[in-house]
Scaffold this active site. Structure first.
Site, PDB file in Angstrom:
ATOM      1  N   GLN A  78       9.713 -23.050  15.076  1.00 59.38           N
ATOM      2  CA  GLN A  78      10.519 -22.385  16.094  1.00 59.38           C
ATOM      3  C   GLN A  78       9.912 -21.027  16.422  1.00 59.38           C
ATOM      4  O   GLN A  78      10.250 -20.007  15.825  1.00 59.38           O
ATOM      5  CB  GLN A  78      11.971 -22.230  15.635  1.00 59.38           C
ATOM      6  CG  GLN A  78      12.843 -21.752  16.766  1.00 59.38           C
ATOM      7  CD  GLN A  78      14.318 -21.879  16.461  1.00 59.38           C
ATOM      8  OE1 GLN A  78      14.742 -22.390  15.445  1.00 59.38           O
ATOM      9  NE2 GLN A  78      15.114 -21.380  17.373  1.00 59.38           N
ATOM     10  N   PHE A  79       9.021 -21.018  17.421  1.00 59.20           N
ATOM     11  CA  PHE A  79       8.346 -19.782  17.809  1.00 59.20           C
ATOM     12  C   PHE A  79       9.334 -18.747  18.343  1.00 59.20           C
ATOM     13  O   PHE A  79       9.071 -17.548  18.294  1.00 59.20           O
ATOM     14  CB  PHE A  79       7.232 -20.051  18.830  1.00 59.20           C
ATOM     15  CG  PHE A  79       7.704 -20.276  20.240  1.00 59.20           C
ATOM     16  CD1 PHE A  79       7.756 -19.217  21.132  1.00 59.20           C
ATOM     17  CD2 PHE A  79       8.103 -21.535  20.663  1.00 59.20           C
ATOM     18  CE1 PHE A  79       8.196 -19.416  22.437  1.00 59.20           C
ATOM     19  CE2 PHE A  79       8.528 -21.740  21.956  1.00 59.20           C
ATOM     20  CZ  PHE A  79       8.594 -20.681  22.850  1.00 59.20           C
ATOM     21  N   THR A  80      10.498 -19.186  18.823  1.00 58.80           N
ATOM     22  CA  THR A  80      11.467 -18.244  19.394  1.00 58.80           C
ATOM     23  C   THR A  80      12.061 -17.305  18.350  1.00 58.80           C
ATOM     24  O   THR A  80      12.720 -16.328  18.707  1.00 58.80           O
ATOM     25  CB  THR A  80      12.598 -18.971  20.149  1.00 58.80           C
ATOM     26  OG1 THR A  80      13.284 -19.831  19.249  1.00 58.80           O
ATOM     27  CG2 THR A  80      12.036 -19.764  21.320  1.00 58.80           C
TER      28      THR A  80
END
Length: 149
Positions: A78-80
Site C-alpha cells: 500500500q504505497f498510499t
C-alpha cells in the site's frame, strides 16, 4: 517503511473480480515502502510484525505473537501509506518507493516469512485490490521504521 497491522478473524484480497488470497485468524498487514528504505527498515518492520504480542494467551491477555500462535499473515502492498496531505487536499506520494524498489522489499518480506515457516498469503503488488477483513478486537497497530509514530 510503514505498516498498518490489523488482527483479523478473516481477510481476503480480490483482484479483477477474482479472490487471490484469503486467511483466517491472523494478521492483515498493509505495507508501505519508502524510497529511502534500506534493509534495516525491512528487518525492523518484519521483526515487529511477527513478534507483536496482540493475540490472547490462556488468560485472555494479549501476550502472544503471530509466531507463538502459528496464525496466518496476509501481506498487502500500500504505497498510499506514504501519502502526505499536509499541504492542500491532494496527497503527494513523492516519498513512496518506485515500483522496482518497492516490489524488491515486498518480496524480501515474503521470503523472510517463508523462512520462518509463517503461513503467508499476499496481495498482488501494484494492482488495484479490494481488501476485505473482519478486524478482531478491533486491534490495529501502526508501525514506522523511522519511528515517526
Amino acid at each position: 517503511m510503514r505498516a498498518v497491522v490489523q488482527r483479523v478473524t478473516n481477510a481476503s484480497v480480490t483482484v479483477d473480480g477474482e479472490k487471490i488470497s484469503e486467511i483466517s485468524d491472523g494478521l492483515l498487514v498493509l505495507l508501505g515502502i519508502s524510497k529511502d528504505d534500506e534493509e534495516k527498515d525491512l528487518d525492523y518492520i518484519y521483526r515487529k510484525v511477527v513478534n507483536l504480542r496482540v493475540f490472547d494467551d490462556e488468560n485472555g491477555v494479549m501476550n502472544k505473537s503471530l509466531i507463538d500462535k502459528e496464525n496466518d499473515l496476509l501481506l498487502v502492498s500500500q504505497f498510499t501509506l506514504y501519502g502526505d496531505a499536509r499541504k492542500g487536499n491532494r496527497p503527494s506520494y513523492v516519498r513512496a518507493a518506485c515500483f522496482d524498489d518497492g516490489v524488491e522489499f515486498y518480496e524480501k518480506f515474503i521470503e523472510k516469512a517463508k523462512q520462518d515457516n509463517i503461513n503467508i498469503c499476499t496481495g498482488k503488488y501494484g494492482a488495484d485490490m479490494q481488501v476485505e477483513l473482519v478486524n478482531n478486537g478491533p486491534v490495529t497497530i501502526l508501525l514506522d521504521s523511522e519511528k515517526e509514530f
